[in-house]
Motif scaffolding. Structure first.
Motif, PDB file in Angstrom:
ATOM      1  N   GLY A  20       0.819  -1.190   0.000  1.00  0.00           N
ATOM      2  CA  GLY A  20       0.000   0.000   0.000  1.00  0.00           C
ATOM      3  C   GLY A  20       0.859   1.248   0.000  1.00  0.00           C
ATOM      4  O   GLY A  20       1.763   1.395  -0.805  1.00  0.00           O
ATOM      5  N   THR A  21       0.603   2.132   0.933  1.00  0.00           N
ATOM      6  CA  THR A  21       1.349   3.377   1.031  1.00  0.00           C
ATOM      7  C   THR A  21       2.617   3.179   1.847  1.00  0.00           C
ATOM      8  O   THR A  21       2.773   2.180   2.547  1.00  0.00           O
ATOM      9  CB  THR A  21       0.476   4.429   1.721  1.00  0.00           C
ATOM     10  N   PRO A  22       3.542   4.150   1.792  1.00  0.00           N
ATOM     11  CA  PRO A  22       4.707   4.057   2.666  1.00  0.00           C
ATOM     12  C   PRO A  22       4.312   3.914   4.138  1.00  0.00           C
ATOM     13  O   PRO A  22       4.927   3.149   4.880  1.00  0.00           O
ATOM     14  CB  PRO A  22       5.449   5.372   2.405  1.00  0.00           C
ATOM     15  N   GLY A  23       3.266   4.625   4.546  1.00  0.00           N
ATOM     16  CA  GLY A  23       2.821   4.539   5.939  1.00  0.00           C
ATOM     17  C   GLY A  23       2.313   3.164   6.310  1.00  0.00           C
ATOM     18  O   GLY A  23       2.571   2.670   7.415  1.00  0.00           O
ATOM     19  N   ALA A  24       1.583   2.516   5.380  1.00  0.00           N
ATOM     20  CA  ALA A  24       1.081   1.170   5.649  1.00  0.00           C
ATOM     21  C   ALA A  24       2.229   0.176   5.758  1.00  0.00           C
ATOM     22  O   ALA A  24       2.208  -0.731   6.596  1.00  0.00           O
ATOM     23  CB  ALA A  24       0.109   0.738   4.550  1.00  0.00           C
ATOM     24  N   ALA A  25       3.232   0.343   4.910  1.00  0.00           N
ATOM     25  CA  ALA A  25       4.391  -0.552   4.958  1.00  0.00           C
ATOM     26  C   ALA A  25       5.137  -0.392   6.280  1.00  0.00           C
ATOM     27  O   ALA A  25       5.549  -1.373   6.904  1.00  0.00           O
ATOM     28  CB  ALA A  25       5.322  -0.260   3.776  1.00  0.00           C
ATOM     29  N   LEU A  26       5.307   0.856   6.721  1.00  0.00           N
ATOM     30  CA  LEU A  26       5.994   1.098   7.981  1.00  0.00           C
ATOM     31  C   LEU A  26       5.187   0.536   9.153  1.00  0.00           C
ATOM     32  O   LEU A  26       5.743  -0.062  10.076  1.00  0.00           O
ATOM     33  CB  LEU A  26       6.218   2.600   8.171  1.00  0.00           C
TER      34      LEU A  26
END
Length: 217
Positions: A20-26
């Motif tokens: 998904g987004t960078p935030g979801a990955a983090l």
């Protein structure tokens, strides 16, 4: 070709679809670290998991650049199974052309939305750099390359600072993050918000990963 939600696996969008987004990955990485710290990991790294991922193309959602320290096995501390993350390890997470090329590949070709630089407490490579700068004796062989790349972080802190080692560890992570964000191939997706580069620190005593700066530009 295998696909993920209609996205061809192995394309530049595969990692975006997976993470998904960078935030979801983090968030997924940090959730795995919380499972690891709490003693409740869900991935046992058994051979059946390897076989299950072997038939399709890889679709990782993050790449983690860490140190070679044997006490910091990256897949384990983030509780990740086969095919979830790409791992690169060098002494003191030092960058070179091969490392940069590898990160560019997983971002551009696999579509990975998150790059994490993970330092750790009591890093031997940083300590070797502190010792070299204090004594004025540059180590022999290729170890000198590691020292040369870490030396600016140590110099920024000052070798006479009583907290030089822990502070330089953090400073070196920050400098590595800055270098990656400025890389000509990584800067455009970072600026566009499709990719985040963030720094973090692993605590050897507790197993916890703490972010050192917010991901992003």
């Amino acid at each position: 070709m295998a696909s993920t939600g209609g996205v061809p696996a192995g394309s530049a969008l595969a990692g975006q679809a997976r993470g998904g987004t960078p935030g979801a990955a983090l968030a997924e990485l940090l959730a795995g670290n919380r499972r690891f710290v709490s003693g409740q990991p869900v991935h046992g790294h058994d051979v059946t998991a390897a076989a299950a991922t072997a038939s399709g193309d890889q679709q990782p959602y993050a790449v983690v650049l860490g140190c070679i320290d044997s006490r910091v096995p990256l897949e384990a501390i983030f509780d990740q199974t086969f095919g979830s993350i790409c791992v690169i390890r060098t002494g003191g997470h030092v960058l070179d052309r091969a490392v940069l090329g590898s990160i560019e590949y997983v971002v551009e070709v696999l579509g990975v939305p998150l790059v994490m630089v993970l330092g750790h407490e009591r890093c031997g490579a940083v300590q070797a750099t502190v010792d070299a700068l204090r004594t004025g004796r540059r180590p022999p062989g290729s170890l000198a390359h590691l020292v040369d790349r870490i030396a600016p972080a140590v110099a920024e802190v000052g070798v006479d600072d009583p907290q030089v080692l822990p502070v330089a560890v953090r400073r070196h992570v920050a400098r590595t993050v800055t270098t990656l964000r400025a890389d000509p191939r990584l800067a455009p997706p970072v600026t566009a918000g499709r990719v985040a580069v963030t720094g973090a620190l692993y605590d050897l005593a507790t197993g916890e990963v703490a972010l050192l700066d917010p991901p992003g530009r």
